[in-house]
Design an enzyme around this catalytic site. Structure first.
Site, PDB file in Angstrom:
ATOM      1  N   ARG A  57     -12.799 -34.930 -20.965  1.00  0.00           N
ATOM      2  CA  ARG A  57     -12.070 -36.176 -20.697  1.00  0.00           C
ATOM      3  C   ARG A  57     -13.032 -37.184 -20.074  1.00  0.00           C
ATOM      4  O   ARG A  57     -13.835 -36.831 -19.195  1.00  0.00           O
ATOM      5  CB  ARG A  57     -10.912 -35.885 -19.738  1.00  0.00           C
ATOM      6  CG  ARG A  57      -9.967 -37.039 -19.571  1.00  0.00           C
ATOM      7  CD  ARG A  57      -8.900 -36.744 -18.526  1.00  0.00           C
ATOM      8  NE  ARG A  57      -9.354 -37.098 -17.194  1.00  0.00           N
ATOM      9  CZ  ARG A  57      -8.533 -37.307 -16.161  1.00  0.00           C
ATOM     10  NH1 ARG A  57      -7.222 -37.176 -16.307  1.00  0.00           N
ATOM     11  NH2 ARG A  57      -9.007 -37.617 -14.970  1.00  0.00           N
TER      12      ARG A  57
ATOM     13  N   TYR B 181      -8.259 -44.593 -10.880  1.00  0.00           N
ATOM     14  CA  TYR B 181      -7.832 -43.227 -11.127  1.00  0.00           C
ATOM     15  C   TYR B 181      -8.915 -42.424 -11.871  1.00  0.00           C
ATOM     16  O   TYR B 181      -9.483 -42.905 -12.845  1.00  0.00           O
ATOM     17  CB  TYR B 181      -6.540 -43.219 -11.974  1.00  0.00           C
ATOM     18  CG  TYR B 181      -6.324 -41.871 -12.611  1.00  0.00           C
ATOM     19  CD1 TYR B 181      -5.838 -40.823 -11.841  1.00  0.00           C
ATOM     20  CD2 TYR B 181      -6.697 -41.628 -13.924  1.00  0.00           C
ATOM     21  CE1 TYR B 181      -5.704 -39.565 -12.383  1.00  0.00           C
ATOM     22  CE2 TYR B 181      -6.566 -40.373 -14.473  1.00  0.00           C
ATOM     23  CZ  TYR B 181      -6.066 -39.347 -13.694  1.00  0.00           C
ATOM     24  OH  TYR B 181      -5.953 -38.101 -14.234  1.00  0.00           O
TER      25      TYR B 181
ATOM     26  N   ASP C  68      -7.321 -40.676 -20.330  1.00  0.00           N
ATOM     27  CA  ASP C  68      -6.005 -40.768 -19.681  1.00  0.00           C
ATOM     28  C   ASP C  68      -5.790 -42.199 -19.193  1.00  0.00           C
ATOM     29  O   ASP C  68      -6.514 -42.676 -18.324  1.00  0.00           O
ATOM     30  CB  ASP C  68      -5.979 -39.783 -18.492  1.00  0.00           C
ATOM     31  CG  ASP C  68      -4.600 -39.602 -17.893  1.00  0.00           C
ATOM     32  OD1 ASP C  68      -3.703 -40.421 -18.203  1.00  0.00           O
ATOM     33  OD2 ASP C  68      -4.418 -38.640 -17.117  1.00  0.00           O
TER      34      ASP C  68
ATOM     35  N   HIS D 122      -3.034 -43.103 -17.767  1.00  0.00           N
ATOM     36  CA  HIS D 122      -2.262 -42.887 -16.537  1.00  0.00           C
ATOM     37  C   HIS D 122      -1.104 -43.875 -16.353  1.00  0.00           C
ATOM     38  O   HIS D 122      -0.960 -44.493 -15.296  1.00  0.00           O
ATOM     39  CB  HIS D 122      -3.207 -42.885 -15.324  1.00  0.00           C
ATOM     40  CG  HIS D 122      -2.900 -41.784 -14.351  1.00  0.00           C
ATOM     41  ND1 HIS D 122      -2.377 -42.021 -13.108  1.00  0.00           N
ATOM     42  CD2 HIS D 122      -3.035 -40.446 -14.451  1.00  0.00           C
ATOM     43  CE1 HIS D 122      -2.191 -40.879 -12.480  1.00  0.00           C
ATOM     44  NE2 HIS D 122      -2.594 -39.901 -13.271  1.00  0.00           N
TER      45      HIS D 122
ATOM     46  N   GLU E  83      -3.958 -40.231 -23.473  1.00  0.00           N
ATOM     47  CA  GLU E  83      -2.868 -39.654 -22.674  1.00  0.00           C
ATOM     48  C   GLU E  83      -2.097 -40.720 -21.890  1.00  0.00           C
ATOM     49  O   GLU E  83      -2.706 -41.661 -21.365  1.00  0.00           O
ATOM     50  CB  GLU E  83      -3.498 -38.649 -21.707  1.00  0.00           C
ATOM     51  CG  GLU E  83      -2.526 -38.023 -20.744  1.00  0.00           C
ATOM     52  CD  GLU E  83      -3.228 -37.087 -19.771  1.00  0.00           C
ATOM     53  OE1 GLU E  83      -4.396 -36.690 -20.029  1.00  0.00           O
ATOM     54  OE2 GLU E  83      -2.624 -36.762 -18.743  1.00  0.00           O
TER      55      GLU E  83
ATOM     56  N   GLU F 248       3.211 -35.088 -18.524  1.00  0.00           N
ATOM     57  CA  GLU F 248       2.901 -34.339 -17.301  1.00  0.00           C
ATOM     58  C   GLU F 248       3.927 -34.606 -16.198  1.00  0.00           C
ATOM     59  O   GLU F 248       4.074 -33.791 -15.306  1.00  0.00           O
ATOM     60  CB  GLU F 248       1.478 -34.626 -16.816  1.00  0.00           C
ATOM     61  CG  GLU F 248       1.275 -36.038 -16.315  1.00  0.00           C
ATOM     62  CD  GLU F 248      -0.143 -36.319 -15.866  1.00  0.00           C
ATOM     63  OE1 GLU F 248      -1.077 -35.869 -16.543  1.00  0.00           O
ATOM     64  OE2 GLU F 248      -0.317 -36.997 -14.848  1.00  0.00           O
TER      65      GLU F 248
ATOM     66  N   ARG G 224       2.425 -32.522 -22.742  1.00  0.00           N
ATOM     67  CA  ARG G 224       1.588 -32.367 -21.550  1.00  0.00           C
ATOM     68  C   ARG G 224       2.254 -31.597 -20.413  1.00  0.00           C
ATOM     69  O   ARG G 224       1.677 -31.464 -19.320  1.00  0.00           O
ATOM     70  CB  ARG G 224       1.192 -33.760 -21.033  1.00  0.00           C
ATOM     71  CG  ARG G 224       0.139 -34.440 -21.844  1.00  0.00           C
ATOM     72  CD  ARG G 224      -1.220 -33.823 -21.604  1.00  0.00           C
ATOM     73  NE  ARG G 224      -1.773 -34.195 -20.332  1.00  0.00           N
ATOM     74  CZ  ARG G 224      -2.512 -33.395 -19.568  1.00  0.00           C
ATOM     75  NH1 ARG G 224      -2.772 -32.154 -19.936  1.00  0.00           N
ATOM     76  NH2 ARG G 224      -2.997 -33.829 -18.426  1.00  0.00           N
TER      77      ARG G 224
ATOM     78  N   HIS H 143      -0.690 -29.553 -18.761  1.00  0.00           N
ATOM     79  CA  HIS H 143      -1.273 -30.180 -17.576  1.00  0.00           C
ATOM     80  C   HIS H 143      -1.961 -29.115 -16.719  1.00  0.00           C
ATOM     81  O   HIS H 143      -1.355 -28.090 -16.429  1.00  0.00           O
ATOM     82  CB  HIS H 143      -0.117 -30.816 -16.792  1.00  0.00           C
ATOM     83  CG  HIS H 143      -0.497 -31.783 -15.747  1.00  0.00           C
ATOM     84  ND1 HIS H 143       0.281 -32.017 -14.644  1.00  0.00           N
ATOM     85  CD2 HIS H 143      -1.551 -32.618 -15.644  1.00  0.00           C
ATOM     86  CE1 HIS H 143      -0.282 -32.960 -13.895  1.00  0.00           C
ATOM     87  NE2 HIS H 143      -1.389 -33.336 -14.482  1.00  0.00           N
TER      88      HIS H 143
ATOM     89  N   ASP I  81      -3.855 -29.735  -8.798  1.00  0.00           N
ATOM     90  CA  ASP I  81      -2.571 -29.606  -8.083  1.00  0.00           C
ATOM     91  C   ASP I  81      -1.627 -28.605  -8.751  1.00  0.00           C
ATOM     92  O   ASP I  81      -0.539 -28.354  -8.236  1.00  0.00           O
ATOM     93  CB  ASP I  81      -1.885 -30.959  -7.817  1.00  0.00           C
ATOM     94  CG  ASP I  81      -1.860 -31.937  -8.979  1.00  0.00           C
ATOM     95  OD1 ASP I  81      -2.920 -32.501  -9.325  1.00  0.00           O
ATOM     96  OD2 ASP I  81      -0.778 -32.149  -9.537  1.00  0.00           O
TER      97      ASP I  81
ATOM     98  N   GLU J 239      -5.869 -28.213 -20.166  1.00  0.00           N
ATOM     99  CA  GLU J 239      -6.659 -28.921 -19.145  1.00  0.00           C
ATOM    100  C   GLU J 239      -7.096 -27.894 -18.101  1.00  0.00           C
ATOM    101  O   GLU J 239      -6.300 -27.070 -17.656  1.00  0.00           O
ATOM    102  CB  GLU J 239      -5.796 -30.005 -18.490  1.00  0.00           C
ATOM    103  CG  GLU J 239      -6.526 -30.823 -17.441  1.00  0.00           C
ATOM    104  CD  GLU J 239      -5.629 -31.923 -16.856  1.00  0.00           C
ATOM    105  OE1 GLU J 239      -4.396 -31.799 -16.960  1.00  0.00           O
ATOM    106  OE2 GLU J 239      -6.167 -32.897 -16.315  1.00  0.00           O
TER     107      GLU J 239
ATOM    108  N   TRP K  97       0.621 -46.214 -10.901  1.00  0.00           N
ATOM    109  CA  TRP K  97      -0.677 -45.600 -10.599  1.00  0.00           C
ATOM    110  C   TRP K  97      -1.001 -44.547 -11.626  1.00  0.00           C
ATOM    111  O   TRP K  97      -0.199 -43.742 -11.965  1.00  0.00           O
ATOM    112  CB  TRP K  97      -0.701 -44.959  -9.202  1.00  0.00           C
ATOM    113  CG  TRP K  97      -2.032 -44.386  -8.896  1.00  0.00           C
ATOM    114  CD1 TRP K  97      -3.181 -45.076  -8.580  1.00  0.00           C
ATOM    115  CD2 TRP K  97      -2.403 -42.995  -8.903  1.00  0.00           C
ATOM    116  NE1 TRP K  97      -4.223 -44.221  -8.388  1.00  0.00           N
ATOM    117  CE2 TRP K  97      -3.778 -42.934  -8.587  1.00  0.00           C
ATOM    118  CE3 TRP K  97      -1.717 -41.818  -9.176  1.00  0.00           C
ATOM    119  CZ2 TRP K  97      -4.486 -41.719  -8.519  1.00  0.00           C
ATOM    120  CZ3 TRP K  97      -2.388 -40.626  -9.096  1.00  0.00           C
ATOM    121  CH2 TRP K  97      -3.768 -40.575  -8.767  1.00  0.00           C
TER     122      TRP K  97
HETATM  123  C1  GCO Z   1      -4.128 -35.305 -15.322  1.00  0.00           C
HETATM  124  C2  GCO Z   1      -3.249 -36.002 -14.341  1.00  0.00           C
HETATM  125  C3  GCO Z   1      -3.548 -35.775 -12.887  1.00  0.00           C
HETATM  126  C4  GCO Z   1      -2.474 -36.432 -12.019  1.00  0.00           C
HETATM  127  C5  GCO Z   1      -2.152 -35.565 -10.871  1.00  0.00           C
HETATM  128  C6  GCO Z   1      -1.049 -36.129 -10.008  1.00  0.00           C
HETATM  129  O1  GCO Z   1      -4.133 -35.731 -16.451  1.00  0.00           O
HETATM  130  O2  GCO Z   1      -4.731 -34.322 -14.933  1.00  0.00           O
HETATM  131  O3  GCO Z   1      -3.063 -37.345 -14.679  1.00  0.00           O
HETATM  132  O4  GCO Z   1      -4.833 -36.158 -12.550  1.00  0.00           O
HETATM  133  O5  GCO Z   1      -2.859 -37.687 -11.576  1.00  0.00           O
HETATM  134  O6  GCO Z   1      -1.798 -34.313 -11.357  1.00  0.00           O
HETATM  135  O7  GCO Z   1      -0.626 -35.145  -9.131  1.00  0.00           O
HETATM  136 MG    MG Z   2      -2.794 -37.229 -16.842  1.00  0.00          MG
END
Ligand code: GCO
Ligand code: MG
Length: 418
Positions: A147, A159, A226, A228, A252, A278, A299, A328, A332, A355, A418
């Site tokens: 990515r 981001y 991404d 976002h 994405e 996601e 996702r 995803h 996190d 991912e 965001w």
């Molecule tokens: C991705 C996601 C993450 C999110 C995060 C928010 O594509 O991996 O966009 O980077 O921003 O999981 O908690």
């Molecule tokens: Mg993402």
């Protein structure tokens, strides 16, 4: 086999994780990931106060019945908190069933459909030289799909760009390239960080980045990006079209996709493959996107889409329309959630890509894992169940830390996605 005990464990080795641990009268234990980044304690309360009392005494083998009971008896449906809590119960029950059967979970899901899972990592840099270094580090680490996120001239933070290396896995691409390529909530401060955003600068800049990356690394390497959730439908159409010459694996979250009809407009204008979901949590969030073939990749994660049982239903539905998985997998998602994703990805026919961001060394010490990462492919391993064990003493060394995701403002002060 009866569920005798249920513990909710909160630990913060580099970032917060919420884990449900179930124990049966036969001595089997099962783990489930219930981590909801930035809203962790809401799921802890949902589990401790409302779900755990309903689990004690239930038959641990009845996975589908327990899922339907938790979903339907709550009356209030869907939503990230509810679905993360149900997901954790579902994962823990699959873990237990695997251990009781002496088999890895993917065997219970129908067995392996492939030898390993193609995974992508996150390369990033504030400018092209830094980005190229990050791509090279990822290639050295074995990634075979990458990515690409970069800084945008005129914007101070954005981001997906590295922050600091302090909590990185020693030797990882993120540590070597000077920092994390994504946001680690823990130690980020107990107030949402404000970032700036300008869509026109972004749209002008991104195609020049992909032109440069293709020039440096050639046509073969699968590249992803991404957006976002930041674009309007017509801006997303414009970006997809501008990126067509660079043959992306996917674009994405080009729009905030709660408005599913918006994707019709994007599709009319571009053949760049689209990945979305996601932040979705049930099959109903995908209904129109799948039925009208408005996306190419789902996702959703196991952690945020109601567990292995429910995400499997989403992916089986998607398979009828030649739509594949792109689960995803940022940091996190805990190692438990990642293991569940790997078992499901290995078993389904319509796997697309996974991912995969490496967790920190501290996280790996809390969660003992049995997956492998070889030649760009992940494999969950053959330990019975999910193949992850949690070291409770080690987890106890890292208490919860309040942490929020950042947010955006435009130049005139308007709050933006965001
Ligand atoms: C991705 C996601 C993450 C999110 C995060 C928010 O594509 O991996 O966009 O980077 O921003 O999981 O908690
Ligand atoms: Mg993402």
């Amino acid at each position: 086999m009866i569920i005798e005990r249920a513990d909710v464990i909160v630990t913060s080795p580099s970032r917060n994780f919420v884990t449900l641990k179930l124990t049966t009268d036969e001595g089997h234990t099962g783990l489930g990931d219930a981590t909801l980044n930035g809203r962790e304690l809401a799921v802890v309360s949902y589990l401790r106060d409302h779900v755990v009392p309903l689990l004690i005494g239930r038959d641990a083998h009845r996975i589908e019945d327990t899922w339907q009971f938790l979903y339907r008896s709550a009356y209030w449906r869907r939503g990230p908190v509810t679905m993360a809590a149900i997901a954790a119960v579902d994962m823990a029950l699959w873990d237990i069933k695997g251990k009781a059967a002496g088999m890895p979970v993917y065997q219970l899901l129908g067995g392996a459909s492939r030898t390993g899972l193609l995974a992508y990592g996150h390369a990033s840099g504030k400018d092209l030289p830094e980005l190229f270094d990050s791509v090279r580090h990822h290639l050295e680490e074995g990634y075979r799909a990458i990515r690409i996120q970069t800084g945008v001239p005129g914007l101070t933070s954005i981001y997906g760009i590295a922050s600091n290396a302090a909590h990185e896995h020693p030797g990882s691409a993120a540590a070597a390239s000077g920092g994390r390529y994504d946001y680690e909530p823990a130690r980020r401060g107990a107030w949402p960080k404000e970032e700036d955003w300008d869509t026109r600068s972004y749209l002008r800049h991104v195609p020049t980045v992909f032109e440069a990356v293709r020039g440096e690394f050639g046509p073969e390497l699968p590249l992803l990006h991404d957006a976002h959730h930041r674009l309007t439908p017509i801006q997303a159409a414009q970006l997809g079209k501008a990126l067509e010459p660079y043959d992306l694996f996917w674009l994405e979250d080009c729009t905030p996709a709660e408005n599913q009809e918006a994707l019709r407009l994007v599709r009319q204008h571009t053949t760049t493959p689209l990945a979305i979901g996601e932040v979705f949590n049930t099959v109903w969030d995908y209904q129109q996107l799948i039925r009208e073939q408005l996306i190419d990749y789902v996702r959703g994660s196991v952690t945020h889409t109601g567990g292995i049982s429910h995400l499997r239903k989403v992916l089986d539905h998607a398979a009828q329309y030649q739509i594949k998985s792109g689960m995803h997998g940022p940091t996190d998602i805990s190692p438990v959630g990642m293991a569940a994703a790997m078992h499901l990805g290995l078993a389904i026919h319509n796997f697309g890509i996974q991912e995969y961001m490496r967790h920190s060394a501290a996280t790996d010490a809390v969660f003992r894992q049995s997956f492998t990462w070889r030649d760009g492919l992940l494999h969950p391993g053959d330990a019975p169940g999910l193949g992850v064990e949690l070291d409770v003493d080690e987890a106890g060394r890292y208490p919860y830390e309040q942490a929020y995701l950042p947010f955006n403002r435009l130049a005139d002060g308007t709050v933006h996605d965001w």
